[in-house]
Design an enzyme around this catalytic site. Structure first.
Site, mmCIF file in Angstrom:
data_model
loop_
_atom_site.group_PDB
_atom_site.id
_atom_site.type_symbol
_atom_site.label_atom_id
_atom_site.label_comp_id
_atom_site.label_asym_id
_atom_site.label_seq_id
_atom_site.Cartn_x
_atom_site.Cartn_y
_atom_site.Cartn_z
ATOM 1 N N GLN A 51 -43.242 62.659 -44.653
ATOM 2 C CA GLN A 51 -43.887 61.353 -44.846
ATOM 3 C C GLN A 51 -43.030 60.498 -45.805
ATOM 4 N N ARG A 99 -39.854 59.123 -44.258
ATOM 5 C CA ARG A 99 -40.071 58.033 -43.296
ATOM 6 C C ARG A 99 -40.522 56.760 -44.016
ATOM 7 N N THR A 104 -37.034 37.571 -31.499
ATOM 8 C CA THR A 104 -36.615 36.708 -30.393
ATOM 9 C C THR A 104 -36.528 35.243 -30.817
ATOM 10 N N GLU A 134 -36.165 31.759 -32.870
ATOM 11 C CA GLU A 134 -35.136 31.276 -33.800
ATOM 12 C C GLU A 134 -33.804 31.988 -33.554
HETATM 13 C C1 LIG Z 1 -51.447 37.336 -38.933
HETATM 14 C C2 LIG Z 1 -50.359 38.049 -39.627
HETATM 15 C C3 LIG Z 1 -49.243 37.104 -40.124
HETATM 16 C C4 LIG Z 1 -48.009 37.905 -40.429
HETATM 17 C C5 LIG Z 1 -46.947 37.040 -40.957
HETATM 18 C C6 LIG Z 1 -45.627 37.698 -40.792
HETATM 19 C C7 LIG Z 1 -44.500 36.748 -41.089
HETATM 20 C C8 LIG Z 1 -44.317 35.704 -39.988
HETATM 21 C C9 LIG Z 1 -43.076 34.897 -40.204
HETATM 22 C C10 LIG Z 1 -43.284 33.478 -39.724
HETATM 23 C C11 LIG Z 1 -42.142 32.604 -40.110
HETATM 24 C C12 LIG Z 1 -41.875 31.490 -39.528
HETATM 25 C C13 LIG Z 1 -42.595 30.981 -38.351
HETATM 26 C C14 LIG Z 1 -41.588 30.659 -37.313
HETATM 27 C C15 LIG Z 1 -42.238 30.203 -36.101
HETATM 28 C C16 LIG Z 1 -41.312 30.415 -34.942
HETATM 29 C C17 LIG Z 1 -40.717 29.135 -34.499
HETATM 30 C C18 LIG Z 1 -39.650 29.359 -33.530
HETATM 31 C C19 LIG Z 1 -38.877 28.354 -33.235
HETATM 32 C C20 LIG Z 1 -37.740 28.507 -32.314
HETATM 33 O O1 LIG Z 1 -37.487 29.534 -31.760
HETATM 34 S S1 LIG Z 1 -36.781 27.095 -32.105
HETATM 35 C C21 LIG Z 1 -35.544 27.501 -30.954
HETATM 36 C C22 LIG Z 1 -34.526 28.415 -31.551
HETATM 37 N N1 LIG Z 1 -33.440 28.585 -30.649
HETATM 38 C C23 LIG Z 1 -32.377 29.266 -30.953
HETATM 39 O O2 LIG Z 1 -32.263 29.831 -32.011
HETATM 40 C C24 LIG Z 1 -31.269 29.261 -29.940
HETATM 41 C C25 LIG Z 1 -30.169 30.224 -30.268
HETATM 42 N N2 LIG Z 1 -28.897 29.711 -29.816
HETATM 43 C C26 LIG Z 1 -28.012 29.114 -30.656
HETATM 44 O O3 LIG Z 1 -28.229 28.992 -31.848
HETATM 45 C C27 LIG Z 1 -26.728 28.633 -30.042
HETATM 46 O O4 LIG Z 1 -26.830 28.232 -28.766
HETATM 47 C C28 LIG Z 1 -25.598 29.685 -30.183
HETATM 48 C C29 LIG Z 1 -25.222 29.746 -31.657
HETATM 49 C C30 LIG Z 1 -26.007 31.053 -29.710
HETATM 50 C C31 LIG Z 1 -24.370 29.270 -29.349
HETATM 51 O O5 LIG Z 1 -24.142 27.951 -29.535
HETATM 52 P P1 LIG Z 1 -22.896 27.161 -28.885
HETATM 53 O O6 LIG Z 1 -23.000 25.733 -29.215
HETATM 54 O O7 LIG Z 1 -22.760 27.544 -27.465
HETATM 55 O O8 LIG Z 1 -21.799 27.700 -29.779
HETATM 56 P P2 LIG Z 1 -20.607 28.689 -29.703
HETATM 57 O O9 LIG Z 1 -19.615 28.246 -28.686
HETATM 58 O O10 LIG Z 1 -21.044 30.099 -29.655
HETATM 59 O O11 LIG Z 1 -20.071 28.317 -31.120
HETATM 60 C C32 LIG Z 1 -19.432 27.081 -31.401
HETATM 61 C C33 LIG Z 1 -19.124 27.024 -32.875
HETATM 62 O O12 LIG Z 1 -20.302 26.682 -33.579
HETATM 63 C C34 LIG Z 1 -20.568 27.647 -34.591
HETATM 64 N N3 LIG Z 1 -22.013 27.675 -34.773
HETATM 65 C C35 LIG Z 1 -22.924 28.067 -33.886
HETATM 66 N N4 LIG Z 1 -24.164 27.917 -34.419
HETATM 67 C C36 LIG Z 1 -23.991 27.408 -35.643
HETATM 68 C C37 LIG Z 1 -24.885 27.044 -36.685
HETATM 69 N N5 LIG Z 1 -26.209 27.193 -36.555
HETATM 70 N N6 LIG Z 1 -24.386 26.560 -37.811
HETATM 71 C C38 LIG Z 1 -23.052 26.428 -37.969
HETATM 72 N N7 LIG Z 1 -22.132 26.749 -37.029
HETATM 73 C C39 LIG Z 1 -22.622 27.245 -35.882
HETATM 74 C C40 LIG Z 1 -19.959 28.911 -34.067
HETATM 75 O O13 LIG Z 1 -19.689 29.824 -35.107
HETATM 76 C C41 LIG Z 1 -18.685 28.371 -33.429
HETATM 77 O O14 LIG Z 1 -17.773 28.115 -34.464
HETATM 78 P P3 LIG Z 1 -16.198 28.102 -34.171
HETATM 79 O O15 LIG Z 1 -15.955 27.015 -33.175
HETATM 80 O O16 LIG Z 1 -15.871 29.459 -33.612
HETATM 81 O O17 LIG Z 1 -15.593 27.855 -35.508
HETATM 82 C C1 FAD Z 2 -43.425 33.351 -30.305
HETATM 83 C C2 FAD Z 2 -42.314 32.414 -29.959
HETATM 84 C C3 FAD Z 2 -42.295 31.154 -30.527
HETATM 85 C C4 FAD Z 2 -41.292 30.251 -30.185
HETATM 86 N N1 FAD Z 2 -41.324 28.990 -30.711
HETATM 87 C C5 FAD Z 2 -40.412 28.078 -30.297
HETATM 88 C C6 FAD Z 2 -40.460 26.729 -30.784
HETATM 89 O O1 FAD Z 2 -41.317 26.362 -31.592
HETATM 90 N N2 FAD Z 2 -39.563 25.845 -30.306
HETATM 91 C C7 FAD Z 2 -38.588 26.190 -29.411
HETATM 92 O O2 FAD Z 2 -37.801 25.340 -29.029
HETATM 93 N N3 FAD Z 2 -38.503 27.465 -28.966
HETATM 94 C C8 FAD Z 2 -39.383 28.403 -29.373
HETATM 95 N N4 FAD Z 2 -39.301 29.700 -28.920
HETATM 96 C C9 FAD Z 2 -38.236 30.062 -27.977
HETATM 97 C C10 FAD Z 2 -37.182 30.967 -28.589
HETATM 98 O O3 FAD Z 2 -36.389 30.287 -29.497
HETATM 99 C C11 FAD Z 2 -36.350 31.608 -27.500
HETATM 100 O O4 FAD Z 2 -37.208 32.407 -26.705
HETATM 101 C C12 FAD Z 2 -35.232 32.416 -28.087
HETATM 102 O O5 FAD Z 2 -34.253 31.583 -28.655
HETATM 103 C C13 FAD Z 2 -34.590 33.372 -27.069
HETATM 104 O O6 FAD Z 2 -34.123 32.679 -25.992
HETATM 105 P P1 FAD Z 2 -34.473 33.075 -24.471
HETATM 106 O O7 FAD Z 2 -35.943 33.148 -24.374
HETATM 107 O O8 FAD Z 2 -33.724 32.129 -23.650
HETATM 108 O O9 FAD Z 2 -33.899 34.526 -24.295
HETATM 109 P P2 FAD Z 2 -32.721 34.959 -23.323
HETATM 110 O O10 FAD Z 2 -31.446 34.397 -23.852
HETATM 111 O O11 FAD Z 2 -33.064 34.663 -21.925
HETATM 112 O O12 FAD Z 2 -32.732 36.509 -23.593
HETATM 113 C C14 FAD Z 2 -32.994 37.495 -22.593
HETATM 114 C C15 FAD Z 2 -32.075 38.711 -22.848
HETATM 115 O O13 FAD Z 2 -30.740 38.336 -22.614
HETATM 116 C C16 FAD Z 2 -29.911 38.730 -23.688
HETATM 117 N N5 FAD Z 2 -28.813 37.754 -23.824
HETATM 118 C C17 FAD Z 2 -28.878 36.407 -23.728
HETATM 119 N N6 FAD Z 2 -27.662 35.868 -23.925
HETATM 120 C C18 FAD Z 2 -26.815 36.868 -24.152
HETATM 121 C C19 FAD Z 2 -25.419 36.954 -24.451
HETATM 122 N N7 FAD Z 2 -24.660 35.860 -24.558
HETATM 123 N N8 FAD Z 2 -24.871 38.176 -24.634
HETATM 124 C C20 FAD Z 2 -25.626 39.277 -24.562
HETATM 125 N N9 FAD Z 2 -26.943 39.260 -24.298
HETATM 126 C C21 FAD Z 2 -27.532 38.087 -24.092
HETATM 127 C C22 FAD Z 2 -30.822 38.732 -24.895
HETATM 128 O O14 FAD Z 2 -30.337 39.626 -25.905
HETATM 129 C C23 FAD Z 2 -32.132 39.232 -24.289
HETATM 130 O O15 FAD Z 2 -32.093 40.634 -24.264
HETATM 131 C C24 FAD Z 2 -40.276 30.623 -29.269
HETATM 132 C C25 FAD Z 2 -40.288 31.905 -28.712
HETATM 133 C C26 FAD Z 2 -41.295 32.792 -29.044
HETATM 134 C C27 FAD Z 2 -41.296 34.161 -28.417
#
Ligand SMILES: CCCCCCCCCC/C=C\CCCCC/C=C/C(=O)SCCNC(=O)CCNC(=O)[C@H](O)C(C)(C)COP(=O)(O)OP(=O)(O)OC[C@H]1O[C@@H](n2cnc3c(N)ncnc32)[C@H](O)[C@@H]1OP(=O)(O)O
Ligand code: FAD
Length: 665
Positions: free
Chosen positions: A330, A333, A422, A424
């Site tokens: 325990q 873990r 997943t 952010e």
């Molecule tokens: C009841 C119980 C409660 C319990 C509580 C528990 C705790 C809970 C916690 C709650 C906390 C918060 C609540 C959150 C709510 C959730 C809200 C969710 C919101 C979302 O999901 S919003 C959508 C988010 N989406 C993503 O994140 C998308 C991910 N994708 C990307 O970021 C990009 O597309 C990418 C980075 C994967 C690729 O981008 P791309 O433009 O194609 O770039 P690359 O070609 O790969 O790179 C180009 C160059 O840019 C640089 N780069 C990329 N990203 C960044 C960055 N962010 N900043 C600076 N530079 C960046 C990269 O390095 C490359 O650089 P280089 O050209 O090589 O020098």
């Molecule tokens: C609870 C929740 C809240 C959210 N809130 C918001 C919000 O407020 N606003 C907003 O805009 N979005 C929001 N999202 C969306 C969220 O940001 C996306 O779901 C997240 O960025 C993942 O993108 P996707 O769903 O396209 O996954 P995908 O990219 O389709 O992922 C599917 C699978 O493919 C793999 N994969 C994808 N690309 C690659 C790669 N290049 N190489 C290797 N493997 C790869 C991943 O690892 C994963 O296993 C939310 C999602 C959830 C679940």
């Protein structure tokens, strides 16, 4: 009563000042005081009750979320709470809802990407809740690949407007929290098209619903995307779907801090890196790391307290049975998870500092630390959320059968937390970003460019590639220099191995693609090094309070040696340590667990969580678990009637039919 005595006895064995540990955990005496006040304010207010949450239908749960959010706002205004107090109050209300996205993403997006004029216009409305906003980036077809988004914003110079349009089904916005039912506005990410050219993704403020009757504006189709994993949990959030049919917005609703479109339709890009568009995600990723330590510490608090109460086996001659916390399995873990909670807390504080520092530099047009901020936020977000999600599930198992009950609080905590892997940024996608930066840094080493920040250790490449650990006894592993060196050598050697393998491929891209599973592991090793380093640095600081520093030292060693033990294959394969040294690390880990054992309950008390916030009958402060479990069971709606609904329809006819058949035999 016996259980209550158990926790009192546990608290009496602590060898440190718990009140001072609360300060170390919270960051300052002021932070302890404010958190305490806000937690009690929430716990004492019946509107914030949450013990029935998993039994509510989706509609009831959503309405309950609206009610809580409105009541929280009322209290914030009435009591004139500061921003710090208001944030904490919302955190202790502990129910995901539209306000998280309003304050957590909508407001930061306008602050980070809006011009001063735009901030002046929109922020006061958002601050007073005259509008409610969300962050609409992800679409049905693309989330990770932001550059692949399809929504268009086409400039029409005739009317000085952008036309926002969803050209395909897959371009429907899908997932944004708060979008489904609550938001009146959104920051919408769309492809900017002007003068016939596509300039890629930009942010736009778009009104979605009427401020009079909340109905969708013309051309806007909106709804909730449906029920999600688990009961209660994230179902309080209205994650939404959104489609635009040629919706027009004024030109000045494009967020224009980074780039602008002139009245004539000319596109102008300011002299700043285009990645600043991703700034809101960087901000949220750093706050998610801080949240990881909160979620993990909650789960660990429940599991440690319950493990001290729960007894199984070991009774001799009618004597007491063994507390399950005394079983070495325990401990092995649970205690690494306890240590991880502290590790994530401190690395989260450091990341917050880094983020603030980078933000100040950006304001002074110094973009040199942007890559460091991206790598650290992306990597730490990925590692801390993955570990936390797994750890909550492990804590459920550590609580045996009772951990599976909703009243343990663990199923809901898991269901709420697990999407953090997943949202952010998918954790794998984010770790590959870290790997890309690692490969870039390795490739620059040959040219003599000195890496900086958290990559600085790579500058010691000559030494780290050939050094041998000097550890020769279990105690030697208590030396932070020995730990630091082993972690640095492992991380660097894994990165260099990847780089060498990639260089043998036909192209860099192909090599990266082929080697991506190894690259993930190299990125994790680098991030674990950061966590260990920041914990060691924390322990080196002056920490007041009897025994506090010693406990943190022990937890730091538990964290580092646990990671070393778990990833022993990496350390051995890269030749950083020998199998004998690996065995010595494991021996020392066992000794450290024995050291943590008498302090375990006090170490979770230092998180200072109220019973309301924990929301767990197993994690109660007084340890009086069994009466609470028993009482909780009777509150289930199934127990409202002795004979269940459906008895006369389904059970009785079945039983009678069988009886009849039997009587005929
Ligand atoms: C009841 C119980 C409660 C319990 C509580 C528990 C705790 C809970 C916690 C709650 C906390 C918060 C609540 C959150 C709510 C959730 C809200 C969710 C919101 C979302 O999901 S919003 C959508 C988010 N989406 C993503 O994140 C998308 C991910 N994708 C990307 O970021 C990009 O597309 C990418 C980075 C994967 C690729 O981008 P791309 O433009 O194609 O770039 P690359 O070609 O790969 O790179 C180009 C160059 O840019 C640089 N780069 C990329 N990203 C960044 C960055 N962010 N900043 C600076 N530079 C960046 C990269 O390095 C490359 O650089 P280089 O050209 O090589 O020098
Ligand atoms: C609870 C929740 C809240 C959210 N809130 C918001 C919000 O407020 N606003 C907003 O805009 N979005 C929001 N999202 C969306 C969220 O940001 C996306 O779901 C997240 O960025 C993942 O993108 P996707 O769903 O396209 O996954 P995908 O990219 O389709 O992922 C599917 C699978 O493919 C793999 N994969 C994808 N690309 C690659 C790669 N290049 N190489 C290797 N493997 C790869 C991943 O690892 C994963 O296993 C939310 C999602 C959830 C679940």
């Amino acid at each position: 009563m016996a259980e209550v005595d158990h926790l009192a006895a546990e608290r009496a064995t602590a060898r440190f000042d718990v009140e001072e540990m609360k300060v170390a955990w919270a960051g300052s005496r002021h932070a302890v005081h404010v958190a305490d006040r806000m937690a009690r304010l929430v716990a004492s207010d019946p509107v914030f009750r949450k013990d029935n949450r998993t039994m509510l239908s989706r509609k009831e749960l959503f309405k309950d979320t609206l009610r809580k959010a409105a009541h929280a706002w009322k209290r914030i205004v009435e009591l004139r709470l500061t921003e710090e107090e208001a944030d904490l109050l919302r955190q202790y209300v502990d129910q995901p809802g539209y306000v998280d996205l309003h304050w957590g993403m909508f407001v930061p997006a306008i602050k980070g990407q809006g011009t001063e004029e735009q901030q002046h216009k929109w922020l006061p409305l958002a601050y007073k809740f005259q509008i409610i906003g969300c962050y609409a980036q992800t679409e049905l077809g693309h989330g990770s690949n932001v550059q692949g988004l399809e929504t268009t914003a086409t400039f029409d110079p005739k009317t000085d407007e952008f036309v926002i349009h969803s050209p395909t089904l897959t371009s429907s916005k899908w997932w944004p929290g708060g979008l489904g039912k609550a938001s009146t506005h959104a920051v919408v990410y769309a492809r900017l098209i002007t003068e016939g050219k596509d300039y890629g993704i930009h942010g736009f403020i778009v009104q979605l619903r009427s401020l009079e009757d909340h109905s969708p504006l013309p051309g806007v189709t909106l709804g909730d995307i449906g029920g999600k994993f688990g009961s209660g949990a994230y179902n309080s959030m209205d994650n939404g779907v959104l489609r635009f049919d040629h919706v027009r917005i004024p030109r000045d609703q494009m967020l224009m801090r980074l780039s602008q479109v002139t009245r004539e339709g000319k596109y102008v890009h300011s002299n700043v890196p285009k990645q600043l568009l991703y700034g809101t995600m960087v901000y949220v990723r750093q706050s998610i790391v801080a949240d990881a330590s909160k979620a993990l510490s909650r789960a660990v608090c429940i599991a440690v307290r319950y493990s001290a109460v729960r007894k199984q086996f070991g009774s001799q001659d009618g004597g007491p049975e063994t507390q399950v916390l005394n079983y070495k399995t325990q401990q092995s873990r649970l205690f690494p998870l306890l240590a991880s909670a502290y590790a994530f807390r401190f690395v989260g504080d450091w990341l917050n500092w880094l983020y603030t520092d980078v933000t100040q530099k950006l304001e002074a047009k110094d973009f040199s630390t942007l890559q460091e901020a991206h790598a650290c936020t992306a990597g730490l977000k990925a590692v801390t959320t993955s570990v936390t999600a797994d750890a909550i599930e492990e804590c459920r198992k550590l609580c045996g059968g009772h951990g599976y009950l909703n009243s343990s609080g663990l199923p809901e905590l898991f269901a709420v937390y697990v999407p953090a892997c997943t949202y952010e940024g998918d954790n794998v996608v984010l770790l590959l970003q870290v790997a890309r930066i690692l490969m870039k840094t390795v490739s620059q080493l040959a040219s003599g460019k000195q890496p900086v920040g958290t990559m600085a250790y790579m500058g010691k490449v000559q030494y780290l590639m050939q050094c041998k650990s000097a550890v020769s006894s279990a105690e030697d592993w208590l030396n932070p220099d020995a730990i630091q060196e082993a972690f640095e050598a492992r991380a660097l050697r894994m990165a260099v191995n990847c780089a060498q393998n990639i260089s043998q491929a036909a192209s860099q891209e192909e090599g990266f693609y082929e080697r991506s599973p190894d690259l993930l592991e190299a990125a994790v090793a680098h991030i674990q090094l950061i966590i260990v380093t920041k914990f060691i640095e924390k322990v080196h600081q002056e920490i007041p309070g009897h025994g506090v520093k010693e406990q943190l030292q022990a937890l730091c060693n538990v964290y580092a040696l646990y990671i070393l033990h778990k990833h022993l294959g990496d350390f051995l394969a890269t030749g950083c340590i020998t199998p004998r040294q690996g065995a010595l690390a494991n021996e020392q880990l066992g000794k450290l667990y024995a050291q943590v054992r008498p302090n375990a309950v006090a170490l979770v008390d230092a998180f200072n969580y109220t019973d309301h916030y924990l929301g767990s009958v197993l994690g109660r402060y007084d340890g009086d678990v069994y009466p609470a479990l028993y009482e909780e069971a009777w509150k289930d709606p199934l127990n409202e009637t002795v004979v269940p609904e459906g008895y006369h329809e389904y059970l009785r006819p079945l039983i009678k039919q069988q009886q009849l058949k039997l009587s005929r035999l």
